[in-house]
Design a protein around this motif. Structure first.
Motif, PDB file in Angstrom:
ATOM      1  N   THR A 195       0.835  -1.209   0.000  1.00  0.00           N
ATOM      2  CA  THR A 195       0.000   0.000   0.000  1.00  0.00           C
ATOM      3  C   THR A 195       0.869   1.257   0.000  1.00  0.00           C
ATOM      4  N   ARG A 196       2.065   1.165   0.557  1.00  0.00           N
ATOM      5  CA  ARG A 196       2.980   2.320   0.551  1.00  0.00           C
ATOM      6  C   ARG A 196       4.035   2.191  -0.541  1.00  0.00           C
ATOM      7  N   LEU A 197       4.074   1.055  -1.237  1.00  0.00           N
ATOM      8  CA  LEU A 197       5.157   0.706  -2.157  1.00  0.00           C
ATOM      9  C   LEU A 197       6.506   0.948  -1.465  1.00  0.00           C
ATOM     10  N   LYS A 198       6.676   0.318  -0.321  1.00  0.00           N
ATOM     11  CA  LYS A 198       7.935   0.503   0.405  1.00  0.00           C
ATOM     12  C   LYS A 198       8.421  -0.820   0.972  1.00  0.00           C
ATOM     13  N   GLY A 199       9.686  -1.087   0.734  1.00  0.00           N
ATOM     14  CA  GLY A 199      10.268  -2.305   1.258  1.00  0.00           C
ATOM     15  C   GLY A 199      11.696  -2.108   1.726  1.00  0.00           C
ATOM     16  N   ILE A 200      12.308  -0.966   1.386  1.00  0.00           N
ATOM     17  CA  ILE A 200      13.740  -0.798   1.698  1.00  0.00           C
ATOM     18  C   ILE A 200      13.962  -0.846   3.209  1.00  0.00           C
ATOM     19  N   HIS A 201      13.150  -0.079   3.951  1.00  0.00           N
ATOM     20  CA  HIS A 201      13.348  -0.039   5.411  1.00  0.00           C
ATOM     21  C   HIS A 201      13.000  -1.387   6.043  1.00  0.00           C
ATOM     22  N   LEU A 202      12.071  -2.138   5.450  1.00  0.00           N
ATOM     23  CA  LEU A 202      11.699  -3.455   5.999  1.00  0.00           C
ATOM     24  C   LEU A 202      12.802  -4.469   5.690  1.00  0.00           C
ATOM     25  N   ALA A 203      13.358  -4.362   4.482  1.00  0.00           N
ATOM     26  CA  ALA A 203      14.471  -5.246   4.120  1.00  0.00           C
ATOM     27  C   ALA A 203      15.642  -5.010   5.071  1.00  0.00           C
ATOM     28  N   MET A 204      15.924  -3.739   5.331  1.00  0.00           N
ATOM     29  CA  MET A 204      17.052  -3.416   6.219  1.00  0.00           C
ATOM     30  C   MET A 204      16.795  -3.957   7.625  1.00  0.00           C
ATOM     31  N   ARG A 205      15.550  -3.750   8.092  1.00  0.00           N
ATOM     32  CA  ARG A 205      15.261  -4.201   9.454  1.00  0.00           C
ATOM     33  C   ARG A 205      15.336  -5.726   9.557  1.00  0.00           C
ATOM     34  N   SER A 206      14.802  -6.425   8.563  1.00  0.00           N
ATOM     35  CA  SER A 206      14.843  -7.890   8.648  1.00  0.00           C
ATOM     36  C   SER A 206      16.294  -8.372   8.587  1.00  0.00           C
ATOM     37  N   GLY A 207      17.126  -7.680   7.815  1.00  0.00           N
ATOM     38  CA  GLY A 207      18.550  -8.027   7.776  1.00  0.00           C
ATOM     39  C   GLY A 207      19.189  -7.857   9.145  1.00  0.00           C
ATOM     40  N   MET A 208      18.863  -6.745   9.818  1.00  0.00           N
ATOM     41  CA  MET A 208      19.427  -6.506  11.153  1.00  0.00           C
ATOM     42  C   MET A 208      18.992  -7.592  12.142  1.00  0.00           C
ATOM     43  N   LEU A 209      17.700  -7.939  12.087  1.00  0.00           N
ATOM     44  CA  LEU A 209      17.186  -8.941  13.042  1.00  0.00           C
ATOM     45  C   LEU A 209      17.802 -10.307  12.765  1.00  0.00           C
ATOM     46  N   ALA A 210      17.957 -10.635  11.474  1.00  0.00           N
ATOM     47  CA  ALA A 210      18.574 -11.921  11.137  1.00  0.00           C
ATOM     48  C   ALA A 210      20.014 -11.958  11.630  1.00  0.00           C
ATOM     49  N   ALA A 211      20.710 -10.817  11.527  1.00  0.00           N
ATOM     50  CA  ALA A 211      22.105 -10.764  11.990  1.00  0.00           C
ATOM     51  C   ALA A 211      22.176 -11.064  13.483  1.00  0.00           C
ATOM     52  N   GLU A 212      21.229 -10.492  14.238  1.00  0.00           N
ATOM     53  CA  GLU A 212      21.247 -10.703  15.690  1.00  0.00           C
ATOM     54  C   GLU A 212      21.056 -12.189  16.017  1.00  0.00           C
ATOM     55  N   SER A 213      20.121 -12.827  15.314  1.00  0.00           N
ATOM     56  CA  SER A 213      19.883 -14.254  15.577  1.00  0.00           C
ATOM     57  C   SER A 213      21.057 -15.108  15.108  1.00  0.00           C
ATOM     58  N   ALA A 214      21.605 -14.773  13.951  1.00  0.00           N
ATOM     59  CA  ALA A 214      22.730 -15.553  13.429  1.00  0.00           C
ATOM     60  C   ALA A 214      23.924 -15.453  14.376  1.00  0.00           C
ATOM     61  N   PHE A 215      24.174 -14.232  14.871  1.00  0.00           N
ATOM     62  CA  PHE A 215      25.313 -14.036  15.764  1.00  0.00           C
ATOM     63  C   PHE A 215      25.166 -14.889  17.025  1.00  0.00           C
ATOM     64  N   ASP A 216      23.989 -14.796  17.656  1.00  0.00           N
ATOM     65  CA  ASP A 216      23.754 -15.564  18.893  1.00  0.00           C
ATOM     66  C   ASP A 216      23.917 -17.061  18.630  1.00  0.00           C
ATOM     67  N   ALA A 217      23.389 -17.527  17.485  1.00  0.00           N
ATOM     68  CA  ALA A 217      23.419 -18.960  17.197  1.00  0.00           C
ATOM     69  C   ALA A 217      24.853 -19.437  16.971  1.00  0.00           C
ATOM     70  N   VAL A 218      25.629 -18.670  16.207  1.00  0.00           N
ATOM     71  CA  VAL A 218      27.023 -19.085  15.944  1.00  0.00           C
ATOM     72  C   VAL A 218      27.823 -19.074  17.247  1.00  0.00           C
ATOM     73  N   ARG A 219      27.666 -18.001  17.990  1.00  0.00           N
ATOM     74  CA  ARG A 219      28.403 -17.919  19.273  1.00  0.00           C
ATOM     75  C   ARG A 219      27.982 -19.038  20.234  1.00  0.00           C
ATOM     76  N   GLY A 220      26.697 -19.392  20.195  1.00  0.00           N
ATOM     77  CA  GLY A 220      26.201 -20.433  21.087  1.00  0.00           C
ATOM     78  C   GLY A 220      26.500 -21.833  20.592  1.00  0.00           C
TER      79      GLY A 220
END
Ligand SMILES: Cc1cc2nc3c(=O)[nH]c(=O)nc-3n(C[C@H](O)[C@H](O)[C@H](O)COP(=O)(O)OP(=O)(O)OC[C@H]3O[C@@H](n4cnc5c(N)ncnc54)[C@H](O)[C@@H]3O)c2cc1C
Length: 560
Positions: A339-364
């Motif tokens: 509806t807003r034709l917007k995905g850049i900020h959502l793509a960036m946010r999902s990338g950030m969240l995935a990084a947080e999970s990936a980091f915790d998983a690798v370290r753990g």
């Protein structure tokens, strides 16, 4: 064949906003937490940052302010702040300005950017953190620890095989042949964008679309123009609905005044249109011939052309986001607010969240799905869900017509999506989640005439000229990267659908030519391909598969 094998902790496929944000966030967490540094690699099919990036683009800066709070002093190319919003309904000859601008079209606080330039900048931030981005390296296949058997014992994703270089048309090695490498990773983050072909392998092999609604797409066709300065005030944002689209086609246009007379102009059309002979590129030419639009472009000059699909199905179409050894982010996970034709900020946010999970998983020391599931929890408690959930059915509602769609969108907006039931996929969509025909019941004998547009090469251009302005380059002596089962094209497609590939492709990749024996055959001009993925989505029989060509080839979207 001897393939090199590389081992990393985290591999990111795709250096768009999602992949680069994931990489940058990993570097930030690493700095903050200390300890042994993770090895991180990013692979990208484009030869350099931003070259395969095409978007509108209005940037909602909400995620950027969290990812790089000092973005201004770091020189983020935020283009022109939005100054005024305008929304019109077009008929063939006239325009009506909507008295109020609905909330999704209100853009104060947003910026008109070139996504290509913005991605270049983001890549420079990532590289400054010492992370290797391998430009010109397409991921060609997902690597599993055993053959995929989703029902008995789903395999673990162990990385990606990159594309071979130096094969000729027949797939035989040329002089400088280099086999692709196997990059093994504890976590692979798939950020390969809309209809990413590796993510598509996950849909096929691991059924990650089960339980989700069928994905829905649109095609966006874009041009950059230089028009006489002063024609539009920099920061002007115009959206239109209506002409040249008919009641049964969902979409609209944009015009963004970037400054210095440069204008971004484009048309987005939902790919669930029913008429197989409808041509989105031709519709865009009709749009430019409208008196209102012609008046803005008159005396100007086209600078660039391109096209790309947009995942528009919304929240309910997200696939399974976490797997043993893998996460999916950005457009590959269908995180776009249509509806807003917007995905850049959502793509960036999902990338950030995935990084947080990936980091915790690798370290753990445990990167199984049960641990990487934390990414889904993060998404569900983030601004991604807050934004996408209330609008979850809006695109689907437009599949029932403009009036039904507008009413649905209005109610969704005012009730924050609470009062509306889930609509399910569009009736034309088949059960298989990624390979489905969008043509509903339309067959050739009930088609409306084609919407071909006059071409004057000043305001309107044919597809070959468009491909020229996209800067696309592919070496012709390489395996065709559009895998097509042509027997279908030569037998039933003509009588059933009238060869829609010739129409939906915005770059003249597909042509029906004389076969020299009184018939016609499909000619694939793969070197024109602008990597929009529309053919992979729109072919009614599921017989076209887009795969990455040799590394570094494709469009050149500088400034787009
Ligand atoms: C016409 C149009 C207009 C839009 N307008 C706006 C707008 O105004 N505002 C807004 O916020 N959003 C807009 N969007 C949506 C926005 O552009 C996307 O949501 C966003 O770019 C998604 O980022 P991503 O990183 O997930 O994917 P992409 O930006 O698509 O990046 C994916 C990257 O992966 C690479 N890649 C793909 N496959 C492989 C492979 N196998 N190996 C290696 N690399 C690979 C690609 O080359 C690409 O660089 C628009 C989109 C379109 C098409």
């Amino acid at each position: 064949m001897n393939r090199e094998t590389l081992e990393v902790d985290v591999l990111i496929v795709g250096a768009g906003p999602a992949g680069l944000s994931a990489a940058l966030r990993l570097a930030q967490i690493q700095k903050a937490k200390g300890g042994d540094p993770l090895s991180i690699a990013v692979i990208e099919k484009a030869p350099e940052a931003g070259r395969h990036q095409l978007s509108g683009a209005l940037l909602d800066p909400s995620t950027l302010t969290e990812l790089v709070p000092d973005y201004a002093s770091k020189g983020a190319p935020l283009g022109t702040p939005v100054d005024n919003d305008n929304i019109y309904f077009l008929t063939q000859e006239s325009k009506f300005r909507l008295p109020i601008t609905p909330p999704p079209f209100q853009n104060h606080g947003n910026h008109i950017i070139s996504l290509s330039q913005f991605t270049k900048w983001l890549a420079s931030q990532v590289e400054a953190e010492g992370i290797d981005v391998f430009w010109g390296f397409p991921g060609q296949h997902v690597l599993y620890d055993r053959p995929p058997d989703v029902y008995e014992n789903p395999p673990r994703i162990i990385g990606v095989r990159t594309g071979d270089r130096g094969l000729n048309k027949e797939g035989k090695p040329k002089g400088a042949f280099e086999p692709g490498a196997d990059i093994h990773a504890k976590v692979t983050i798939f950020a390969d964008g809309v209809r990413g072909h590796l993510t598509k392998e996950l849909y096929r092999d691991l059924q990650i679309g089960l339980g989700a609604e069928p994905a829905q797409y649109a095609i966006g066709i874009k041009e950059l123009w230089d028009v006489p300065k002063g024609r539009l005030k920099p920061g002007t944002v115009i959206h239109t609905l209506g002409y040249p689209l008919r009641e049964e086609e969902f979409g609209g246009s944009w015009l963004y005044a970037m400054g210095d007379g440069r204008i971004s102009i484009g048309l987005v059309v939902g790919l669930e249109y029913h008429d197989p002979l409808f041509d989105p590129h031709a519709a865009f030419q009709h749009f430019k011939r409208h008196p209102f639009i012609r008046g803005i472009l008159d005396g100007g000059q086209i600078v660039r052309y391109g096209a790309k699909a947009v995942p528009e199905g919304g929240w309910n179409t997200q696939p399974q986001l976490f797997l043993d050894g893998a996460l999916i982010v950005g457009d590959a996970a269908n995180f776009v607010n249509s509806t807003r034709l917007k995905g850049i900020h959502l793509a960036m946010r999902s990338g950030m969240l995935a990084a947080e999970s990936a980091f915790d998983a690798v370290r753990g020391g445990d990167t199984s799905a049960s641990v990487l599931k934390s990414y889904k929890t993060r998404v569900d408690t983030s601004a991604i869900k807050t934004e996408l959930y209330p609008m979850r059915n809006v695109h689907q509602a437009f599949g029932h017509g403009l009036i039904a769609g507008s009413a649905y969108a209005g109610i969704a907006m005012f009730t924050n999506g609470r009062l509306l039931p889930d609509l399910g996929g569009h009736p034309g969509h088949r059960e298989m989640r990624m390979i489905e025909s969008y043509y509903g019941l339309a067959k050739r004998d009930i088609l409306v005439p084609s919407n071909a547009a006059p071409i004057d090469r000043k305001l309107t251009f044919d597809k070959v000229t468009g491909a020229h302005y996209s800067g696309t380059h592919h070496d012709e002596d390489q395996p065709v990267h559009l895998l097509v089962h042509t027997e279908v094209c030569h037998t039933i497609c003509g009588s059933e659908y009238g060869h829609p590939c010739v129409k939906f492709c915005p770059a003249n990749v597909y042509e029906m030519v004389d076969d020299g024996m009184g018939g016609r055959r499909l000619q694939i001009n793969a070197s024109n391909c602008v990597h929009c993925k529309t053919c992979d989505i729109m072919d009614p029989y599921g017989v076209i598969t887009w795969v990455a060509p040799e590394g570094g080839e494709g469009p050149s979207y500088d400034g787009m």
